[in-house]
Design an enzyme around this catalytic site. Structure first.
Site, mmCIF file in Angstrom:
data_model
loop_
_atom_site.group_PDB
_atom_site.id
_atom_site.type_symbol
_atom_site.label_atom_id
_atom_site.label_comp_id
_atom_site.label_asym_id
_atom_site.label_seq_id
_atom_site.Cartn_x
_atom_site.Cartn_y
_atom_site.Cartn_z
ATOM 1 C CD GLU A 78 -3.546 -1.414 4.926
ATOM 2 O OE1 GLU A 78 -3.585 -2.522 5.477
ATOM 3 O OE2 GLU A 78 -3.225 -0.383 5.548
ATOM 4 C CD GLU A 79 -2.194 2.167 7.415
ATOM 5 O OE1 GLU A 79 -3.001 1.641 8.201
ATOM 6 O OE2 GLU A 79 -0.986 1.852 7.374
ATOM 7 C CG HIS B 279 -0.625 -0.027 2.502
ATOM 8 N ND1 HIS B 279 -0.377 1.133 3.203
ATOM 9 C CD2 HIS B 279 -0.412 -1.035 3.373
ATOM 10 C CE1 HIS B 279 -0.033 0.825 4.444
ATOM 11 N NE2 HIS B 279 -0.039 -0.485 4.581
ATOM 12 C CG HIS C 160 -0.686 2.562 12.443
ATOM 13 N ND1 HIS C 160 -1.932 1.976 12.492
ATOM 14 C CD2 HIS C 160 -0.164 2.204 11.238
ATOM 15 C CE1 HIS C 160 -2.158 1.297 11.380
ATOM 16 N NE2 HIS C 160 -1.103 1.410 10.605
ATOM 17 C CG ASP D 287 0.869 -3.831 5.057
ATOM 18 O OD1 ASP D 287 1.685 -2.931 5.287
ATOM 19 O OD2 ASP D 287 -0.329 -3.779 5.386
HETATM 20 ZN ZN LIG Z 1 0.194 -1.518 6.379
#
Ligand SMILES: [Zn+2]
Ligand SMILES: *[C@@H]1O[C@H](CO)[C@@H](O)[C@H](O)[C@H]1NC(C)=O
Ligand SMILES: *[C@@H]1O[C@H](CO)[C@@H](O)[C@H](O)[C@H]1NC(C)=O
Ligand SMILES: *[C@@H]1O[C@H](CO)[C@@H](O)[C@H](O)[C@H]1NC(C)=O
Ligand SMILES: *[C@@H]1O[C@H](CO)[C@@H](O)[C@H](O)[C@H]1NC(C)=O
Ligand SMILES: *[C@@H]1O[C@H](CO)[C@@H](O)[C@H](O)[C@H]1NC(C)=O
Length: 513
Positions: free
Chosen positions: A330-331, A286, A453, A359
């Site tokens: 994607e997130e 992604h 994140h 990923d």
């Molecule tokens: Zn990811």
């Protein structure tokens, strides 16, 4: 969860950042030279791709040059976000898309490139608070894509216990009107529960866990009936449920300042011009990050691994078509890959022999993780792919572990539509065990990716050992299937086996059910 317990480790990683900064940054010209594909013209005969030859072309130096470039691109997000980010809709993401597109374009007519634009919802929570009785909740987490509370102001009400799990409108008592619905997690998606609460006039909703942990969830596709919704840990919910069952009053203040926006974003798909277009090996990473940071490991690493494999593949011929995808959104809940598969005509679906998801290839405290995708719970062929990864790690005398194949990344849409899939990863917010420390090194008790994140998912947040190893494995997977699908099952159905739906609780990084 809470990474903040891992501050000493972050400090150690910051030390590595300082060390890395001593490596002189290459000028644009030098970068160009390092990355120049020594590709010959397409009319020249090329050898049929062979795994070890393709793997030999993977180098950490080349990955590092690209990582530095990507970090510079993430800084384009600073104007709007005050820090580097490549979240969809940001200048950092637009820059990432240009970089991917330009890189593939430079490879000439080896690939055809397509942009696929699609509408995406992007949610931002600016501030939130939940007060239960006299106490500010510790575990309350606003759901992804939640609307704000009315006028982005605090709302007041009594907690009203919803019957069963709030999956039927009739489970929600009329007394929630003007109050706050208190709903048990389970059976149906969080979005459905929030909708039912909203339809009955609740001013907010709380979904509490049936386990003691907090709930980091998402409401999924926005609905006009959604109300501001929090997830709550089972631990915090228990004493409240007890009071509510005794008909004691529990008042509450809920506050969420958030917005949900519709934007257009873009998947980029590149396919070899050579190779049988009726039999494609497909792989994806992604292109976007979360808003909180630059996403160099998640999923800058996979994005760059694919660019590098796509670049090196041009030195070879292929028997089967190879299709690379860089997904957006994607997130926000696998938006790009979902859109891609959902809009594939049936005959195009059948041309994809398998999908491989890459990923997070370079987590600092990595484990070599293989998705445990079996044929019992997934489209036939998934297990053959899983076994290809197992065999490669074994052949290279490396340890590996299995992780659940439960909907956390872009393979989900493919599996749901009958396309065999699998992939590898190196770990996110999970905690490394003692046994895994013995298998892979690193530090037991810490997250695989202590910057998952977060803002610190930067140039210091990748381990080049694991990144090179896994990029070689990606090269192996591409070379193997680009050369031949001998022994790999033919495509049959276009739906997932029932067992897959039972295993899946995630849609992207967040729970949805
Ligand atoms: Zn990811
Ligand atoms: C690739 O292989 C095909 C099929 O064998 C052949 O027709 C084509 O000329 C080859 N292309 C190159 C560049 O070697
Ligand atoms: C595809 O998207 C890239 C990245 O945004 C852009 O640079 C390029 O011009 C687009 N190409 C086409 C044909 O729209
Ligand atoms: C992998 O999945 C199968 C069922 O699909 C299960 O029986 C097996 O225990 C799983 N293995 C691991 C190591 O999780
Ligand atoms: C694999 O794991 C074992 C412990 O389970 C360890 O002794 C061995 O050194 C590991 N191998 C590698 C290559 O790290
Ligand atoms: C990357 O991982 C390897 C193997 O565990 C380790 O030896 C190395 O120190 C790590 N590199 C960094 C920069 O942490």
């Amino acid at each position: 969860m809470r990474v903040h317990s891992a501050i000493p480790l972050c400090a150690a990683v910051a030390g590595t950042a300082a060390a890395l900064q001593q490596i002189p940054i290459l000028s644009d010209d030098e970068q160009q030279r390092v990355l120049e594909p020594s590709s010959s013209s397409s009319s020249e005969e090329k050898p049929l791709v062979e795994s070890s030859a393709l793997q030999d072309l993977i180098s950490g130096d080349r990955l590092e040059v690209r990582a530095k470039k990507l970090y510079e691109i993430a800084k384009l997000g600073e104007d709007e976000y005050n820090h580097p980010t490549r979240v969809i809709g940001s200048a950092g993401h637009a820059g990432t898309l240009s970089y991917i597109y330009e890189t593939v374009l430079q490879l000439g007519d080896y690939y055809t490139i397509a942009n696929q634009s699609f509408p995406a919802v992007s949610g931002n929570v600016f501030e939130s608070r939940l007060v239960l009785g006299n106490e500010v909740s510790k575990s309350a987490a606003p759901m992804g894509l939640t609307p704000p509370t009315k006028n982005k102001q605090p709302v007041y009400g009594d907690l009203v216990l919803v019957d069963n799990e709030g999956c039927q409108l009739s489970d929600v008592p009329d007394s929630v009107k003007g109050n706050i619905a208190f709903i048990k997690r389970g059976t149906c998606p969080f979005g459905t529960k929030s909708e039912h609460a909203g339809q009955k006039g609740a001013v907010a909703a709380i979904v509490y866990n049936y386990e003691k942990d907090a709930v980091q969830g998402t409401l999924g596709t926005p609905s006009p009936n959604h109300v501001a919704t929090f997830g709550l840990s089972g631990e915090e919910a228990d004493p409240i449920i007890e009071k509510l069952q005794k008909k004691d009053r529990v008042d509450s203040i809920a506050y969420i300042d958030a917005e949900v926006n519709q934007i257009l974003t873009t998947n980029i798909v590149a396919q070899t011009t050579a190779g049988d277009p009726g039999n494609c090996v497909m792989l994806g990473a992604h292109s976007d990050s979360v808003a909180e940071g630059p996403g160099i490991n998640d999923d800058g690493s996979g994005t760059i691994s694919l660019l590098e494999v796509a670049t090196q593949l041009t030195k070879f011929n292929v028997s089967n078509c190879v299709r690379f995808a860089w997904w957006a959104g994607e997130e926000e809940g696998l938006l790009g890959s979902d859109y891609y598969v959902a809009t594939l005509p049936e005959e195009e679906n059948k041309k994809i022999r398998l999908f491989m998801d890459y990923d997070m290839m370079a987590s600092p405290n990595f484990a070599y993780q293989i998705y445990n995708a079996t044929n019992a719970a997934n489209p036939t062929g998934s297990e053959e792919l899983r076994n290809l990864y197992i065999d490669w790690y074994k052949d290279n005398k490396l340890n590996y572990t299995f992780i659940p194949f439960d909907g956390r990344s872009d393979y989900d849409g493919f599996i749901r539509n009958g396309i065999p899939g699998g992939g590898i990863a190196t770990g996110a917010e999970g905690i490394k065990s003692k046994a895994e420390q013995a298998q892979f090194g690193g530090k037991a008790g810490d997250w695989y990716d202590p910057c998952y994140h977060q803002l610190c998912d930067d140039l210091s947040n990748v381990n080049y050992t694991s990144w090179v190893v896994n990029t070689k494995l990606i090269a192996h997977s591409v070379a193997t299937y680009a050369r031949s699908f001998k022994g790999f099952p033919e495509r049959t159905k276009s739906v997932a086996p029932a067992a897959y739906h039972e295993e899946v609780k995630y849609h992207g990084s967040k729970l949805f059910i």
